[in-house]
Design a protein around this motif. Structure first.
Motif, PDB file in Angstrom:
ATOM      1  N   LYS A 168       0.663  -1.176   0.063  1.00 33.45           N
ATOM      2  CA  LYS A 168       0.137   0.132   0.115  1.00 33.45           C
ATOM      3  C   LYS A 168       1.098   1.413   0.067  1.00 33.45           C
ATOM      4  O   LYS A 168       1.723   1.269   1.096  1.00 33.45           O
ATOM      5  CB  LYS A 168      -0.850   0.153   1.156  1.00 33.45           C
ATOM      6  N   ILE A 169       0.585   2.073  -1.045  1.00 36.37           N
ATOM      7  CA  ILE A 169       1.376   3.272  -1.048  1.00 36.37           C
ATOM      8  C   ILE A 169       0.822   4.618  -0.703  1.00 36.37           C
ATOM      9  O   ILE A 169      -0.444   4.683  -1.081  1.00 36.37           O
ATOM     10  CB  ILE A 169       1.914   3.468  -2.735  1.00 36.37           C
ATOM     11  N   LEU A 170       1.458   5.214  -0.347  1.00 33.87           N
ATOM     12  CA  LEU A 170       0.787   6.760   0.387  1.00 33.87           C
ATOM     13  C   LEU A 170       0.739   7.757  -0.564  1.00 33.87           C
ATOM     14  O   LEU A 170       2.177   8.205  -0.667  1.00 33.87           O
ATOM     15  CB  LEU A 170       1.008   7.043   1.611  1.00 33.87           C
ATOM     16  N   LEU A 171       0.108   8.063  -1.576  1.00 38.11           N
ATOM     17  CA  LEU A 171      -0.097   8.864  -2.617  1.00 38.11           C
ATOM     18  C   LEU A 171      -0.433  10.128  -2.192  1.00 38.11           C
ATOM     19  O   LEU A 171      -1.048  10.309  -1.016  1.00 38.11           O
ATOM     20  CB  LEU A 171      -0.581   8.716  -3.925  1.00 38.11           C
ATOM     21  N   TRP A 172      -0.144  11.343  -2.791  1.00 34.78           N
ATOM     22  CA  TRP A 172      -0.601  12.646  -2.149  1.00 34.78           C
ATOM     23  C   TRP A 172      -1.419  13.428  -3.458  1.00 34.78           C
ATOM     24  O   TRP A 172      -1.221  13.355  -4.569  1.00 34.78           O
ATOM     25  CB  TRP A 172       0.221  13.713  -1.636  1.00 34.78           C
ATOM     26  N   ARG A 173      -2.557  13.829  -3.176  1.00 35.52           N
ATOM     27  CA  ARG A 173      -3.295  14.698  -4.045  1.00 35.52           C
ATOM     28  C   ARG A 173      -3.413  16.168  -3.494  1.00 35.52           C
ATOM     29  O   ARG A 173      -3.095  16.526  -2.117  1.00 35.52           O
ATOM     30  CB  ARG A 173      -4.640  14.134  -4.217  1.00 35.52           C
ATOM     31  N   LYS A 174      -4.141  17.213  -4.235  1.00 32.63           N
ATOM     32  CA  LYS A 174      -4.380  18.544  -3.914  1.00 32.63           C
ATOM     33  C   LYS A 174      -5.485  19.214  -3.939  1.00 32.63           C
ATOM     34  O   LYS A 174      -6.185  18.563  -4.901  1.00 32.63           O
ATOM     35  CB  LYS A 174      -3.178  19.397  -4.184  1.00 32.63           C
ATOM     36  N   GLU A 175      -5.954  19.905  -3.229  1.00 30.75           N
ATOM     37  CA  GLU A 175      -7.274  20.700  -3.533  1.00 30.75           C
ATOM     38  C   GLU A 175      -6.968  22.335  -3.150  1.00 30.75           C
ATOM     39  O   GLU A 175      -6.407  22.354  -2.355  1.00 30.75           O
ATOM     40  CB  GLU A 175      -8.463  20.079  -2.641  1.00 30.75           C
ATOM     41  N   ALA A 176      -7.743  22.906  -3.866  1.00 26.19           N
ATOM     42  CA  ALA A 176      -7.728  24.446  -3.519  1.00 26.19           C
ATOM     43  C   ALA A 176      -8.748  24.999  -2.828  1.00 26.19           C
ATOM     44  O   ALA A 176     -10.087  24.461  -3.029  1.00 26.19           O
ATOM     45  CB  ALA A 176      -7.474  25.227  -4.823  1.00 26.19           C
ATOM     46  N   VAL A 177      -8.675  25.725  -1.735  1.00 30.11           N
ATOM     47  CA  VAL A 177      -9.568  26.167  -0.761  1.00 30.11           C
ATOM     48  C   VAL A 177      -9.533  27.884  -1.115  1.00 30.11           C
ATOM     49  O   VAL A 177      -8.402  28.244  -0.486  1.00 30.11           O
ATOM     50  CB  VAL A 177      -9.540  25.565   0.594  1.00 30.11           C
ATOM     51  N   ALA A 178     -10.582  28.284  -1.567  1.00 28.43           N
ATOM     52  CA  ALA A 178     -10.534  30.007  -1.677  1.00 28.43           C
ATOM     53  C   ALA A 178     -10.906  30.708  -0.331  1.00 28.43           C
ATOM     54  O   ALA A 178     -11.917  31.064  -0.088  1.00 28.43           O
ATOM     55  CB  ALA A 178     -11.238  30.320  -2.867  1.00 28.43           C
ATOM     56  N   ALA A 179      -9.763  30.653   0.398  1.00 28.83           N
ATOM     57  CA  ALA A 179     -10.311  31.404   1.685  1.00 28.83           C
ATOM     58  C   ALA A 179      -9.966  32.762   1.788  1.00 28.83           C
ATOM     59  O   ALA A 179      -9.290  33.321   0.722  1.00 28.83           O
ATOM     60  CB  ALA A 179      -9.282  30.936   2.777  1.00 28.83           C
ATOM     61  N   ALA A 180     -10.343  33.688   2.603  1.00 30.92           N
ATOM     62  CA  ALA A 180     -10.579  34.786   2.592  1.00 30.92           C
ATOM     63  C   ALA A 180      -9.211  35.461   2.571  1.00 30.92           C
ATOM     64  O   ALA A 180      -8.845  36.666   2.135  1.00 30.92           O
ATOM     65  CB  ALA A 180     -11.530  35.618   3.548  1.00 30.92           C
ATOM     66  N   GLU A 181      -8.243  35.000   3.435  1.00 32.07           N
ATOM     67  CA  GLU A 181      -6.810  35.654   3.567  1.00 32.07           C
ATOM     68  C   GLU A 181      -5.867  34.944   2.486  1.00 32.07           C
ATOM     69  O   GLU A 181      -4.674  35.035   2.816  1.00 32.07           O
ATOM     70  CB  GLU A 181      -6.512  35.034   4.966  1.00 32.07           C
ATOM     71  N   GLY A 182      -6.408  34.391   1.509  1.00 34.42           N
ATOM     72  CA  GLY A 182      -5.567  33.908   0.292  1.00 34.42           C
ATOM     73  C   GLY A 182      -5.945  32.252  -0.017  1.00 34.42           C
ATOM     74  O   GLY A 182      -6.284  31.680   0.944  1.00 34.42           O
ATOM     75  N   THR A 183      -5.976  31.997  -1.176  1.00 37.05           N
ATOM     76  CA  THR A 183      -6.145  30.511  -1.502  1.00 37.05           C
ATOM     77  C   THR A 183      -5.170  29.566  -0.623  1.00 37.05           C
ATOM     78  O   THR A 183      -3.945  29.817  -0.773  1.00 37.05           O
ATOM     79  CB  THR A 183      -6.080  30.513  -2.942  1.00 37.05           C
ATOM     80  N   VAL A 184      -5.864  28.566  -0.443  1.00 39.30           N
ATOM     81  CA  VAL A 184      -5.154  27.310   0.504  1.00 39.30           C
ATOM     82  C   VAL A 184      -5.006  26.263  -0.293  1.00 39.30           C
ATOM     83  O   VAL A 184      -5.840  25.741  -0.616  1.00 39.30           O
ATOM     84  CB  VAL A 184      -5.553  27.269   1.665  1.00 39.30           C
ATOM     85  N   THR A 185      -3.613  25.863  -0.747  1.00 44.46           N
ATOM     86  CA  THR A 185      -3.719  24.679  -1.445  1.00 44.46           C
ATOM     87  C   THR A 185      -3.341  23.602  -0.277  1.00 44.46           C
ATOM     88  O   THR A 185      -2.414  23.635   0.492  1.00 44.46           O
ATOM     89  CB  THR A 185      -2.179  24.647  -2.345  1.00 44.46           C
ATOM     90  N   VAL A 186      -4.505  22.679  -0.222  1.00 45.26           N
ATOM     91  CA  VAL A 186      -4.224  21.503   0.407  1.00 45.26           C
ATOM     92  C   VAL A 186      -3.801  20.152  -0.237  1.00 45.26           C
ATOM     93  O   VAL A 186      -4.231  19.659  -0.984  1.00 45.26           O
ATOM     94  CB  VAL A 186      -5.649  21.325   1.169  1.00 45.26           C
ATOM     95  N   PHE A 187      -2.679  19.761   0.657  1.00 42.71           N
ATOM     96  CA  PHE A 187      -2.203  18.216  -0.067  1.00 42.71           C
ATOM     97  C   PHE A 187      -2.750  17.445   0.866  1.00 42.71           C
ATOM     98  O   PHE A 187      -2.140  17.400   2.239  1.00 42.71           O
ATOM     99  CB  PHE A 187      -0.490  18.574  -0.018  1.00 42.71           C
ATOM    100  N   TYR A 188      -3.353  16.420   0.722  1.00 43.17           N
ATOM    101  CA  TYR A 188      -3.843  15.317   1.573  1.00 43.17           C
ATOM    102  C   TYR A 188      -3.214  13.939   1.063  1.00 43.17           C
ATOM    103  O   TYR A 188      -3.393  13.900  -0.262  1.00 43.17           O
ATOM    104  CB  TYR A 188      -5.375  15.402   1.585  1.00 43.17           C
ATOM    105  N   PRO A 189      -3.102  13.227   1.839  1.00 44.67           N
ATOM    106  CA  PRO A 189      -2.934  11.516   1.666  1.00 44.67           C
ATOM    107  C   PRO A 189      -3.852  10.563   0.998  1.00 44.67           C
ATOM    108  O   PRO A 189      -5.013  11.077   1.478  1.00 44.67           O
ATOM    109  CB  PRO A 189      -2.291  11.077   3.008  1.00 44.67           C
ATOM    110  N   GLN A 190      -3.328   9.946   0.076  1.00 44.05           N
ATOM    111  CA  GLN A 190      -4.148   9.201  -0.634  1.00 44.05           C
ATOM    112  C   GLN A 190      -3.789   7.650  -0.373  1.00 44.05           C
ATOM    113  O   GLN A 190      -3.056   7.477  -1.381  1.00 44.05           O
ATOM    114  CB  GLN A 190      -4.880   9.502  -1.743  1.00 44.05           C
ATOM    115  N   PRO A 191      -4.053   6.705   0.627  1.00 38.95           N
ATOM    116  CA  PRO A 191      -3.701   5.462   0.738  1.00 38.95           C
ATOM    117  C   PRO A 191      -4.031   4.864  -0.683  1.00 38.95           C
ATOM    118  O   PRO A 191      -5.160   4.618  -1.064  1.00 38.95           O
ATOM    119  CB  PRO A 191      -4.024   4.860   1.825  1.00 38.95           C
ATOM    120  N   THR A 192      -3.318   4.023  -1.329  1.00 36.63           N
ATOM    121  CA  THR A 192      -3.292   3.377  -2.517  1.00 36.63           C
ATOM    122  C   THR A 192      -2.699   2.112  -2.748  1.00 36.63           C
ATOM    123  O   THR A 192      -1.759   1.749  -2.326  1.00 36.63           O
ATOM    124  CB  THR A 192      -2.999   4.243  -3.937  1.00 36.63           C
ATOM    125  N   ALA A 193      -3.726   0.978  -3.052  1.00 37.13           N
ATOM    126  CA  ALA A 193      -3.201  -0.437  -3.256  1.00 37.13           C
ATOM    127  C   ALA A 193      -2.023  -0.323  -4.369  1.00 37.13           C
ATOM    128  O   ALA A 193      -2.080   0.527  -5.298  1.00 37.13           O
ATOM    129  CB  ALA A 193      -4.087  -1.380  -3.815  1.00 37.13           C
TER     130      ALA A 193
END
Length: 481
Positions: A168-193
């Protein structure tokens, strides 16, 4: 030109040699289970019992849950939880579904604030940590579960793939959240077989082969067609045929080149998988995977691989500039515009063309700065295959090819592929930074142009050649048919 060919040969040979050494060292090291990257940081992973909430689990683990700092987090595509650890450090967790109530996994964030500062994981980038290091994103990429236990030890090429497929490999994906103090890029783990990692289409660039619908698959096939046909059509590859002594030498050079390229492509499989499991990947720079992989093994190897990569870039650029300058000074000015120049004037014009071409390349490099290099390579191969391949093939295998047909095919292939690229959704998103007009979806429905522009160039070349044949040639063809 001969010296440029030798530069290409030496840098290509060194690249293949040290890539092979790096692949051997990856196999010798094998796979090992880890909980974080090479910097020693262990990413938090909390299981959620079915009878507890994420907030209760965070509190039980010693974290102080906090509400969403901005309403935009509530509109994110995934469920995030915010908390502070015992030292007051802000943290973001993603709630992943699974057995019981799922689990919470530590994320990483980057935020560009209105004052121009960058914050990483809730704190200013570069701020000193208690251990003396600087605040920055943690390197990632590791094996989370390994059937052999903690590590496999040295393995062969086949066993490496077999062990990886059961891991099982831990890959990473990202999502942008348009917060008031600037866009936050969230890198979140994705366990993958591991078997999913090895299946074609795991990387977003090749995801079209898995996606439903015709257009994503056409985009994937178009990219593969460009990579296959474009290799033989790159200008700095073609100029090598000017430096061989005979047709036999040209064939030998072609066979050796194809064998070396094929071997290198096999090596990249192990380099990519080795980087994915090395714990050394930089989430913000996907172009540095190979050097960072080498660094995780040995600092000297990192220095050598970096130097070879830099040399490869310079060798490729010099070959392309030389090919472009020669085309302008000899082909365009001499054969197309029919301007007679002596040797000194051709050299002077070639120097000027080199500066102009280099300036254009620098400008395009700045314009496409934020794009992954793999996209740019695919596009370069698409333009080369669309502009050069039809002319090469038809000149070799079709006696009716005319001068006008070649010129028309090259121009149409080049302009159509460039136009397609400039109007594609990837360019609008990554270069222009604006939304694409809806009507362009009908004109340019996918990003890779090769599957359309290569046949178009062939068709134009054939049509123009048939229309511009000399009368005596047409009569001779009629008599022999």
């Amino acid at each position: 030109m001969v010296s440029t060919t030798w530069v290409q040969f030496l840098k290509g040979g060194l690249l293949v040699l040290f890539s092979a050494i790096l692949a051997v060292m990856i196999l010798q090291r094998g796979l090992m289970r880890a909980e974080g990257g090479v910097d020693g940081h262990r990413f938090v992973r909390l299981s959620i019992p079915a009878d507890q909430s994420p907030q209760q689990v965070l509190q039980a683990a010693g974290y102080r849950p906090s509400g969403n700092p901005d309403p935009a987090w509530g509109q994110a595509a995934r469920s995030y939880w915010h908390a502070h650890d015992a030292s007051g450090r802000p943290m973001v967790f993603i709630h992943l579904p699974g057995e019981g109530g799922g689990e919470l996994r530590e994320c990483q964030t980057i935020q560009q604030r209105p004052d121009g500062t960058r914050w990483v994981n809730g704190r200013p980038l570069g701020e000193p940590n208690p251990d003396g290091s600087r605040n920055q994103l943690h390197p990632v990429g590791h094996v989370e579960e390994l059937p052999e236990g903690e590590r496999t030890g040295g393995v062969g090429p086949v066993r490496f793939l077999a062990s990886l497929s059961r891991s099982k490999i831990l890959l990473w994906r990202k999502e942008a959240v348009a917060a008031a103090e600037g866009t936050v890029t969230v890198f979140y783990p994705q366990p993958t077989a591991g078997k999913e990692v090895l299946r074609p289409g795991e990387h977003p660039k090749f995801a079209g082969i898995r996606q439903p619908g015709v257009l994503p698959k056409l985009n994937f096939l178009s990219l593969m067609l460009a990579l296959f046909c474009g290799t033989a059509s790159l200008p700095h590859i073609l100029i090598r045929y000017y430096t061989v002594r005979s047709a036999a030498a040209a064939r030998k050079s072609t066979i050796v080149g194809i064998a070396a390229i094929g071997f290198f492509y096999v090596l990249t499989l192990y380099l990519g998988l080795g980087a994915m499991t090395s714990g050394a990947l930089d989430l913000t720079d996907t172009n540095m995977a190979a050097p960072l992989l080498a660094r995780s093994i040995n600092e000297w190897l990192f220095a050598i691989i970096s130097a070879i990569a830099f040399t490869t870039v310079l060798g490729t650029v010099s070959g392309l500039i030389l090919a472009s300058a020669g085309a302008v000074a000899h082909d365009v000015v001499g054969n197309v515009l029919h301007i007679k120049l002596n040797d000194a004037e051709q050299v002077r014009l070639a120097k000027i063309a080199s500066v102009v071409v280099g300036g254009i390349a620098i400008g395009l490099g700045i314009l496409f700065e934020n794009m992954n290099v793999s996209y740019l390579v695919g596009w370069a191969f698409s333009v080369a295959a669309s502009a050069n391949l039809p002319a090469l093939v038809m000149l070799l295998f079709w006696k009716r090819t005319t001068y006008q047909g070649v010129i028309a095919g090259v121009l149409v292939g080049m302009l159509s592929s460039l136009g397609w690229i400039l109007l594609s959704s990837d360019t609008f998103a990554s270069v222009y930074g604006i939304s694409r007009p809806a009507w362009l979806e009908m004109v340019v429905p996918f990003s890779q142009p090769g599957i359309v522009t290569i046949p178009l160039s062939f068709a134009v070349l054939v049509a123009v050649s048939l229309a511009t044949r000399q009368p005596e040639t047409a009569s001779a063809d009629a008599m022999t048919s």
